[in-house]
Design a protein around this motif. Structure first.
Motif, PDB file in Angstrom:
ATOM      1  N   GLN A   1      -8.214  -2.259  -1.522  1.00 36.85           N
ATOM      2  CA  GLN A   1      -8.504  -1.341  -0.422  1.00 36.85           C
ATOM      3  C   GLN A   1      -7.255  -0.578   0.018  1.00 36.85           C
ATOM      4  O   GLN A   1      -7.307   0.633   0.244  1.00 36.85           O
ATOM      5  N   ILE A   2      -6.141  -1.287   0.119  1.00 36.41           N
ATOM      6  CA  ILE A   2      -4.883  -0.644   0.507  1.00 36.41           C
ATOM      7  C   ILE A   2      -4.493   0.420  -0.505  1.00 36.41           C
ATOM      8  O   ILE A   2      -4.034   1.506  -0.146  1.00 36.41           O
ATOM      9  N   SER A   3      -4.694   0.125  -1.782  1.00 32.48           N
ATOM     10  CA  SER A   3      -4.375   1.079  -2.835  1.00 32.48           C
ATOM     11  C   SER A   3      -5.189   2.361  -2.690  1.00 32.48           C
ATOM     12  O   SER A   3      -4.673   3.472  -2.846  1.00 32.48           O
ATOM     13  N   ALA A   4      -6.475   2.206  -2.381  1.00 31.48           N
ATOM     14  CA  ALA A   4      -7.340   3.378  -2.215  1.00 31.48           C
ATOM     15  C   ALA A   4      -6.927   4.207  -1.010  1.00 31.48           C
ATOM     16  O   ALA A   4      -6.894   5.444  -1.061  1.00 31.48           O
ATOM     17  N   VAL A   5      -6.602   3.528   0.089  1.00 32.30           N
ATOM     18  CA  VAL A   5      -6.156   4.247   1.285  1.00 32.30           C
ATOM     19  C   VAL A   5      -4.825   4.940   1.028  1.00 32.30           C
ATOM     20  O   VAL A   5      -4.592   6.074   1.464  1.00 32.30           O
ATOM     21  N   ALA A   6      -3.932   4.279   0.293  1.00 33.01           N
ATOM     22  CA  ALA A   6      -2.638   4.879  -0.050  1.00 33.01           C
ATOM     23  C   ALA A   6      -2.831   6.163  -0.837  1.00 33.01           C
ATOM     24  O   ALA A   6      -2.084   7.136  -0.663  1.00 33.01           O
TER      25      ALA A   6
END
Length: 224
Positions: A185-190
């Protein structure tokens, strides 16, 4: 495409030593601190970690201005412009939508997760948790978006390469502290924040969105 990438990489090899060293600090200092804390079993008080984060960010900006002789704009500190507020709102909404939309996928795959604001609000009062939220939003955008993207775009002359490198570094940095489910999820938001920064070339919308997401997470955890 391959030729363009090779050309960009050859230009990166020409980055001045002070800039190269500052890029290393910008992208690696905080992950290194988190890794060392985990390996050594350190349990630093929350405000000590906040102080470390601000020290690294201020240090990078100080080198950019005082040693490289650049302006604050060269780190992403540009005056708010028309459209920044819309970009901020869009980035924050997109980030929250990503978390909401990927929750079922992460659960279906059985990926390990933990509370999204747990590291900021667990065991501390609301005021400290909000200080940590603001710190995380400002510092991470300076270190993983503002400074490195501006330098990589300048020297490699490739926004795509700058975006991919900084997105990868940001994702890898969070792998130190977050389990795989959260990391997806963090990767997608990044990726969302990276695209917004490359389009606006300003920290205003991404810092605002980053702080908003964390602050809302903290408030939801405390009052929800």
């Amino acid at each position: 495409m391959t030729t363009d990438v090779r050309t960009s990489l050859s230009k990166v090899a020409q980055v001045p030593p002070v800039t190269l060293a500052t890029l290393g600090v910008s992208l690696l200092a905080l992950p290194g601190y988190a890794w060392a804390s985990t390996v050594l079993g350190l349990n630093a008080p929350p405000l000590v970690t906040v102080a470390v984060q601000w020290t690294v960010a201020v240090g990078v900006v100080a080198v950019a201005v005082g040693v490289e002789g650049r302006s604050l704009a060269s780190v992403g500190f540009r005056r708010a412009r028309r459209g920044d507020a819309l970009a901020l709102a869009g980035a924050a909404a997109a980030a929250m939508l990503v978390f909401a939309a990927t929750d079922p996928l992460v659960a279906a795959l059985g990926l390990p997760v933990r509370g999204d604001s747990g590291t900021l609000s667990t065991g501390v009062g609301l005021s400290v948790a909000l200080v940590r939220a603001v710190t995380t939003g400002v510092v991470e955008e300076v270190l993983f978006r503002g400074y490195p993207i501006e330098r990589l775009v300048e020297y490699a002359e490739s926004p795509l390469l700058a975006g991919v490198v900084t997105w990868g570094a940001f994702t890898a940095a969070h792998a130190v502290a977050w389990p795989l489910g959260n990391l997806v999820q963090i990767s997608a938001v990044a990726a969302v924040f990276t695209v917004i920064y490359l389009r606006r070339r300003s920290l205003v919308p991404v810092v605002g969105a980053h702080v908003a997401v964390w602050a809302l997470s903290v408030l939801g955890r405390v009052y929800g």
